[in-house]
Scaffold this motif. Structure first.
Motif, PDB file in Angstrom:
ATOM      1  N   ASP A  21      26.907  55.914  79.940  1.00 38.58           N
ATOM      2  CA  ASP A  21      25.611  55.324  80.286  1.00 38.58           C
ATOM      3  C   ASP A  21      24.610  55.410  79.141  1.00 38.58           C
ATOM      4  O   ASP A  21      23.434  55.720  79.334  1.00 38.58           O
ATOM      5  CB  ASP A  21      25.034  55.992  81.536  1.00 38.58           C
ATOM      6  CG  ASP A  21      25.755  55.568  82.804  1.00 38.58           C
ATOM      7  OD1 ASP A  21      26.575  54.634  82.735  1.00 38.58           O
ATOM      8  OD2 ASP A  21      25.498  56.168  83.857  1.00 38.58           O
TER       9      ASP A  21
ATOM     10  N   ALA B 123      15.229  55.717  78.875  1.00 35.16           N
ATOM     11  CA  ALA B 123      15.514  56.135  80.241  1.00 35.16           C
ATOM     12  C   ALA B 123      16.819  56.919  80.297  1.00 35.16           C
ATOM     13  O   ALA B 123      17.791  56.589  79.605  1.00 35.16           O
ATOM     14  CB  ALA B 123      15.602  54.913  81.157  1.00 35.16           C
TER      15      ALA B 123
ATOM     16  N   THR C  17      19.645  57.605  82.741  1.00 33.38           N
ATOM     17  CA  THR C  17      20.155  57.068  84.011  1.00 33.38           C
ATOM     18  C   THR C  17      21.429  57.746  84.486  1.00 33.38           C
ATOM     19  O   THR C  17      22.057  57.274  85.437  1.00 33.38           O
ATOM     20  CB  THR C  17      20.428  55.558  83.859  1.00 33.38           C
ATOM     21  OG1 THR C  17      21.384  55.348  82.815  1.00 33.38           O
ATOM     22  CG2 THR C  17      19.145  54.812  83.526  1.00 33.38           C
TER      23      THR C  17
END
Length: 307
Positions: free
Chosen positions: A90, A182, A184
């Motif tokens: 990710d 971000a 995640t």
């Protein structure tokens, strides 16, 4: 009482006992929560690896400033290589696979680098910390960048100098870079968020996790109270592991030592290498017969008594 006093006066021995106890509490949690059988085995294996490294002869560990600087540069290089070539999940490249197991090098290397930096500051040591900060920004790893910032901030308050200032500036920049991107990654069972999920399993499991995490800070707390000479080292040690615990409580980051995963266990035990061998309270004439903080005390009798 003599064994207890001798244990408390030796921060590394105290840290070993805390590590063993925390791992056992983590195993208790996993047993109650129904974790796969291999999970406790991995944690015990990691503990054995860490203790084996910690048992290296003192002359290897205390080989001098050149050896320490070289080790710091090598560890920083390993973190940078992980960021560039590690396994990506990710968008985050924090792991390498060894024998089918996912290893997080930052959890193994960063704690000992930071605690060692609190003891010995040099241009090469500062360079290694700056390189590690760059690696955390590239991975990105918000938890470990936060660990860098918190520990170096504490060192800047306790004993500021230009080395700490440069390293702190790099860590703050790294942490800011991780906040922009971000994170995640989902929570992994028995690894992340177990501070909360353990209580959903059983109150005893939750208490085991809480007590295990609290034990990680015991060497820093007792060292601060008993050893006024080396408080900077204990502050660094406490800040490192408090940051790891805080990250685990606030996000999907590994719960150190009590959760499944050997990286934090090895990292905790290795970080004990940077603690004084003997606290200042027992490093005077009364303790001269068994060594000083800077000399290699004989702990054989203590290990036998504890066994």
């Amino acid at each position: 009482m003599n064994i207890l006093d001798a244990t408390i006066s030796r921060p590394r021995i105290l840290g070993i006992l805390c590590a063993i106890s925390a791992v056992l509490l983590g195993i208790a949690y996993m047993a109650i929560a129904g974790a796969p059988m291999r999970y406790p085995g991995v944690n015990v294996g990691a503990l054995c690896i860490g203790l084996a490294i910690l048992a290296l002869p003192d002359f290897i560990i205390a080989a001098g400033q050149r050896w320490t600087d070289g080790a710091n540069i090598a560890m920083a290089g390993a973190l940078l290589v992980t960021a560039l070539l590690g396994v990506e999940v990710d968008g985050a490249a924090r792991w390498v696979f060894l024998g089918g197991l996912a290893i997080q090098p930052s959890l193994i290397l960063m704690p000992v680098m930071l605690v060692a930096f609190s003891r010995n500051r040099s241009v090469l040591a500062t360079t290694s910390i700056v390189t590690a900060a760059v690696a955390m920004a590239l991975q990105p790893d918000r938890a470990m960048a936060g660990m860098l910032t918190l520990c170096l901030g504490a060192l800047a308050v306790m004993r500021p100098d230009r080395h700490v200032g440069v390293a702190l500036a790099a860590s703050v920049t790294s942490f800011a870079a991780t906040l922009v991107r971000a994170d995640t990654l989902p929570a992994v069972p028995f690894v992340d968020q177990i501070l909360y999920s353990s209580f959903n399993v059983h109150a005893v499991a939750g208490l085991a996790v809480l007590c295990g995490m609290a034990l990680l800070l015991v060497p820093a707390i007792i060292g601060w109270n008993r050893d006024g000479t080396d408080r900077t080292i204990y502050v660094a040690f406490g800040a490192v592991w408090f940051a790891a615990i805080l990250a685990a409580a606030l996000g999907n980051y590994p719960t150190p030592v009590v959760g499944y995963g050997g990286s934090a266990i090895i990292g905790y035990v290795l970080s004990l290498l940077a603690l004084p061998r003997l606290s200042d309270a027992h490093a005077g004439p009364a303790g001269s017969s068994c060594g000083t903080m800077n000399g290699p005390p004989s702990n054989t009798h203590l290990f036998i008594a504890l066994g």
